[in-house]
Design a protein around this motif. Structure first.
Motif, PDB file in Angstrom:
ATOM      1  N   ASN A  61       0.818  -1.225   0.000  1.00  0.00           N
ATOM      2  CA  ASN A  61       0.000   0.000   0.000  1.00  0.00           C
ATOM      3  C   ASN A  61       0.850   1.272   0.000  1.00  0.00           C
ATOM      4  N   LEU A  62       2.106   1.126  -0.354  1.00  0.00           N
ATOM      5  CA  LEU A  62       3.006   2.280  -0.286  1.00  0.00           C
ATOM      6  C   LEU A  62       2.642   3.311  -1.362  1.00  0.00           C
ATOM      7  N   SER A  63       2.579   4.555  -0.950  1.00  0.00           N
ATOM      8  CA  SER A  63       2.305   5.622  -1.907  1.00  0.00           C
ATOM      9  C   SER A  63       3.462   5.689  -2.923  1.00  0.00           C
ATOM     10  N   ASP A  64       3.109   5.944  -4.173  1.00  0.00           N
ATOM     11  CA  ASP A  64       4.116   5.956  -5.250  1.00  0.00           C
ATOM     12  C   ASP A  64       5.297   6.874  -4.948  1.00  0.00           C
ATOM     13  N   LYS A  65       5.032   7.930  -4.198  1.00  0.00           N
ATOM     14  CA  LYS A  65       6.123   8.888  -3.967  1.00  0.00           C
ATOM     15  C   LYS A  65       7.255   8.296  -3.121  1.00  0.00           C
TER      16      LYS A  65
END
Ligand SMILES: Nc1ncnc2c1ncn2[C@@H]1O[C@H](COP(=O)(O)OP(=O)(O)O)[C@@H](O)[C@H]1O
Ligand SMILES: [Mg+2]
Length: 229
Positions: A68-72
């Motif tokens: 679920n890691l944000s792309d940033k």
């Protein structure tokens, strides 16, 4: 620092590469991942760096929930985890020094600083003498060292080597394992996929065994007595 909980990975083709895999790896460990071809070793590594997303289950690297890691955060994740892929991915039209500098150039480090850093690391892996050669001019062991150097440029917390001794003779294989061991001694967590039973059986290290995508053993080897002959 790495925690997998009931991780499965299925591809749209219907191929199931991993099923219900659960384990943890602590900071500073040295772990072998073994298993026959197709057992899911490379898929596991691609999940760590978010090249793949798990179909089921959770992967934590430190505090981060990788699925679920944000792309940033993905570039940061890939600095934390250095990977030496099976095919090394060295660029044939760049020198060894340029290959090792490349990830630093990509993040905008100035040339002088990048060169200094690359030279330090090439020295650490003992191939500084070859810095101005092209990949085609190096031996298998030297190429492996070059790829390890490139994987180390961001001082990763975790170094993954995917079958680094696959194409090497026994002596060279041991030299590469020794190098990975030395890198581990500096505090870096090292995960190495291998088929090499001599190496696994001779080192008292943790071994994760995959078979058809399942984790079938998680054991600490006791080193075999060396024959006195
Ligand atoms: N991108 C993909 N698409 C479809 N199937 C894949 C993909 N990557 C791997 N697989 C399949 O997943 C299984 C595990 O592959 P892999 O992780 O490469 O195993 P290993 O590295 O242990 O040889 C194999 O059956 C392989 O064909
Ligand atoms: Mg593989």
């Amino acid at each position: 620092m790495i925690r997998l909980g009931n991780v499965s990975k299925k591809f749209p083709t219907g191929n199931s590469a991993l099923s219900d895999v659960t384990f943890s790896i602590d900071k500073g460990e040295f772990v072998f991942v073994v298993g026959p071809s197709g057992s899911g070793k490379t898929t596991l590594f691609r999940l760590f760096i978010r090249e793949y997303i798990p179909t089921e289950g959770t992967i934590h690297i430190g505090e981060w929930d990788i699925g679920n890691l944000s792309d940033k955060y993905i570039p940061l994740l890939r600095k934390k985890i250095g990977v030496v892929f099976q095919d090394l991915k060295l660029l044939r039209d760049r020198t060894i020094l340029e290959n090792v500098m490349l990830p630093l150039d990509v993040v905008g480090m100035d040339d002088e600083e990048a060169e200094k850093k690359a030279i330090d690391i090439l020295d650490q892996v003992s191939i500084l003498d070859h810095k101005d050669k092209f990949p085609v001019q190096l031996s298998g062991g030297e190429l492996q060292r070059a790829a390890i150097a490139r994987a180390l440029v961001f001082s990763p917390e975790i170094l993954i080597a995917d079958e680094p001794t696959g194409n090497l003779d026994a002596t060279t294989s041991w030299e590469i394992v020794k190098l990975l061991h030395d890198i581990n001694k500096t505090g870096t967590t090292v995960i190495m996929a291998t088929h090499n039973t001599d190496i696994i059986n001779s080192l008292a290290k943790r071994v994760l065994v995959l078979d058809k995508g399942k984790l079938v053993a998680d054991e600490k080897k006791t080193p075999k007595e060396h024959k006195k002959d």
